[in-house]
Design a protein around this motif. Sequence first.
Motif, PDB file in Angstrom:
ATOM      1  N   VAL A 113       0.878  -1.096  -0.022  1.00 47.31           N
ATOM      2  CA  VAL A 113      -0.004  -0.160   0.098  1.00 47.31           C
ATOM      3  C   VAL A 113       0.775   1.331   0.085  1.00 47.31           C
ATOM      4  O   VAL A 113       1.809   1.255   0.690  1.00 47.31           O
ATOM      5  N   LEU A 114       0.610   2.018  -0.775  1.00 48.71           N
ATOM      6  CA  LEU A 114       1.158   3.679  -0.638  1.00 48.71           C
ATOM      7  C   LEU A 114      -0.204   4.537  -0.568  1.00 48.71           C
ATOM      8  O   LEU A 114      -1.262   4.268  -0.971  1.00 48.71           O
TER       9      LEU A 114
ATOM     10  N   CYS B 226       3.209   8.941   2.516  1.00 41.55           N
ATOM     11  CA  CYS B 226       3.715  10.356   1.948  1.00 41.55           C
ATOM     12  C   CYS B 226       3.099  11.315   2.552  1.00 41.55           C
ATOM     13  O   CYS B 226       1.535  11.249   3.025  1.00 41.55           O
ATOM     14  N   GLU B 227       3.445  12.600   2.526  1.00 42.39           N
ATOM     15  CA  GLU B 227       2.624  13.794   3.090  1.00 42.39           C
ATOM     16  C   GLU B 227       1.204  13.926   2.298  1.00 42.39           C
ATOM     17  O   GLU B 227       1.109  13.467   1.088  1.00 42.39           O
ATOM     18  N   ASN B 228       0.336  14.521   2.913  1.00 41.43           N
ATOM     19  CA  ASN B 228      -1.000  14.501   2.218  1.00 41.43           C
ATOM     20  C   ASN B 228      -0.991  15.691   1.559  1.00 41.43           C
ATOM     21  O   ASN B 228      -1.960  16.757   1.751  1.00 41.43           O
ATOM     22  N   ASP B 229      -0.382  16.071   0.283  1.00 38.99           N
ATOM     23  CA  ASP B 229      -0.448  16.908  -0.596  1.00 38.99           C
ATOM     24  C   ASP B 229       0.126  16.401  -1.982  1.00 38.99           C
ATOM     25  O   ASP B 229       0.409  15.239  -2.247  1.00 38.99           O
ATOM     26  N   GLN B 230      -0.414  17.193  -2.857  1.00 34.07           N
ATOM     27  CA  GLN B 230      -0.325  16.614  -4.340  1.00 34.07           C
ATOM     28  C   GLN B 230       1.267  16.392  -4.803  1.00 34.07           C
ATOM     29  O   GLN B 230       1.741  15.621  -5.389  1.00 34.07           O
TER      30      GLN B 230
ATOM     31  N   GLN C 118       0.053   5.528  10.183  1.00 34.08           N
ATOM     32  CA  GLN C 118       1.152   5.212  10.948  1.00 34.08           C
ATOM     33  C   GLN C 118       0.992   3.824  11.712  1.00 34.08           C
ATOM     34  O   GLN C 118       2.261   3.092  11.466  1.00 34.08           O
ATOM     35  N   GLU C 119       0.139   3.541  12.338  1.00 32.67           N
ATOM     36  CA  GLU C 119       0.084   2.205  12.829  1.00 32.67           C
ATOM     37  C   GLU C 119      -0.434   1.040  11.966  1.00 32.67           C
ATOM     38  O   GLU C 119      -0.070  -0.094  12.064  1.00 32.67           O
ATOM     39  N   MET C 120      -1.138   1.283  10.963  1.00 28.66           N
ATOM     40  CA  MET C 120      -1.744   0.553  10.117  1.00 28.66           C
ATOM     41  C   MET C 120      -0.686   0.036   8.998  1.00 28.66           C
ATOM     42  O   MET C 120      -0.895  -1.055   8.529  1.00 28.66           O
ATOM     43  N   ILE C 121       0.036   1.004   8.466  1.00 28.22           N
ATOM     44  CA  ILE C 121       0.868   0.648   7.381  1.00 28.22           C
ATOM     45  C   ILE C 121       2.174   0.754   7.694  1.00 28.22           C
ATOM     46  O   ILE C 121       3.175  -0.304   7.783  1.00 28.22           O
ATOM     47  N   LEU C 122       2.912   1.764   8.317  1.00 28.88           N
ATOM     48  CA  LEU C 122       4.401   1.965   8.733  1.00 28.88           C
ATOM     49  C   LEU C 122       4.749   1.173   9.823  1.00 28.88           C
ATOM     50  O   LEU C 122       6.029   0.274   9.803  1.00 28.88           O
ATOM     51  N   ARG C 123       3.939   0.968  11.064  1.00 33.04           N
ATOM     52  CA  ARG C 123       4.360   0.258  12.226  1.00 33.04           C
ATOM     53  C   ARG C 123       4.426  -1.241  11.592  1.00 33.04           C
ATOM     54  O   ARG C 123       5.130  -2.075  12.294  1.00 33.04           O
ATOM     55  N   ARG C 124       3.341  -1.732  10.835  1.00 29.64           N
ATOM     56  CA  ARG C 124       3.295  -3.241  10.355  1.00 29.64           C
ATOM     57  C   ARG C 124       4.185  -3.385   9.212  1.00 29.64           C
ATOM     58  O   ARG C 124       4.302  -4.600   8.638  1.00 29.64           O
ATOM     59  N   GLY C 125       4.688  -2.589   8.479  1.00 25.82           N
ATOM     60  CA  GLY C 125       5.528  -2.637   7.319  1.00 25.82           C
ATOM     61  C   GLY C 125       5.037  -3.234   6.256  1.00 25.82           C
ATOM     62  O   GLY C 125       5.563  -3.959   5.548  1.00 25.82           O
TER      63      GLY C 125
END
Length: 398
Positions: free
Chosen positions: A321-322, A342-346, A330-337
């Motif tokens: 997932v991106l 990315c930052e929330n802008d275009q 943070q907890e659902m993607i990064l912490r679980r690898g």
Amino acid sequence: MKKLLIVNNNMKIGGVQKSLYNLLWSVSDQYDITLLLFAPVGDYMDNLPERVRVCSCTSLFRYLGVGQGDCAGSLRDRLLRGFLACICKLFGRGAVMPLLLRSQKPLPGHYDCAISYLQNGSPRHFYGGVNEFVLSKTDAARKIAFLHCDYLRCGANHRENNQSYRGFDLIAACSDGCRRSFVQAVPELSERCVTVPNFHRCDEIRSLAEQQTYRYAPGSLHVLMVGRLAHEKGIDRAIRAVAFARAQGVAVVLHLVGAGPMENALRELVRTLALRDAVVFHGSQNNPYRFMRNADLLLMTSFHEAAPMVIDEACCLGLPVLSTATTSTQEMILRRGCGWVCENDQTALNAALAALLKEPARIHALRARLSEAQFSNEGAKAAFAALVGRYYDNNFPI
């Protein structure tokens, strides 16, 4: 066996309903569960566990379980629901709720727990009402409200809604991020608010993914988005990010599974950017998992999200997932690898997607690792058991 009452608006296709459907299948053998729906409608009605008793409302609350289009077959229902929705839009839910409450008798029977599974939204929207129903019309030792939203950003943070939560013994947020958002809005309830993750049926997801699995054309990387084509999902940003990546020489095709109010505007954007060969609209699908099985990347570009169930579903299928940064990434993607954030802008989205697609080996390596990982509901089961058992254990951890 604890006696639970769970109240929701309906069982139509949606994140809250899917979460409830998965919960029922995961714990209904451990509890005596009655499911009360404002309206007994929706695709998930066809496959509920037999041991769950289902009942519904005949009062005015039933109109909170259906849309105006659902009332097309009855002039009386169409007029009544339309009248209530207009009053709500003009004067707020506080003007409508007394009418609904007077039309509803208290439910018979006593429960160990009465659970409101749907939060209220903006007071001007004819939506929700489950909290008020549970607080006023049920008899239970303890009353619990679930939260499936970014409370600060979805329009729910309002004096009326905040006051209703003060009547509950516990508030169960579906992620740590959602809990933080709620506690920031109503800090005095921090001691009552705990995290109970969503349940998932990974075996069912894997089985559905093998049914008529979608085959992507070779020669390109295939990026998938699954969800409603609505403004808050930021899908126009995804289309522009794909245009940016293709301008840098990346062979990529974006696949959109879902329907919604932004579809015509998104199709026009595709035409304007000359991306007709690079964006495919698949429409609403009963089985999105057959598209997830062979995709290279799941893309999420929402302006705000709670705890999207599609992230865990992608993990079950080994799909990386991106996502733009939202309440629970943070907890659902990064912490679980299981992917990248990315930052929330275009600008940040453009750069992140293009950089990732230029290194497909990174995507394939993560897919291989995720495909070998084991996912289960044990953590969610333990959190739910602690939630409904808290009143019998004074040592329950906050």
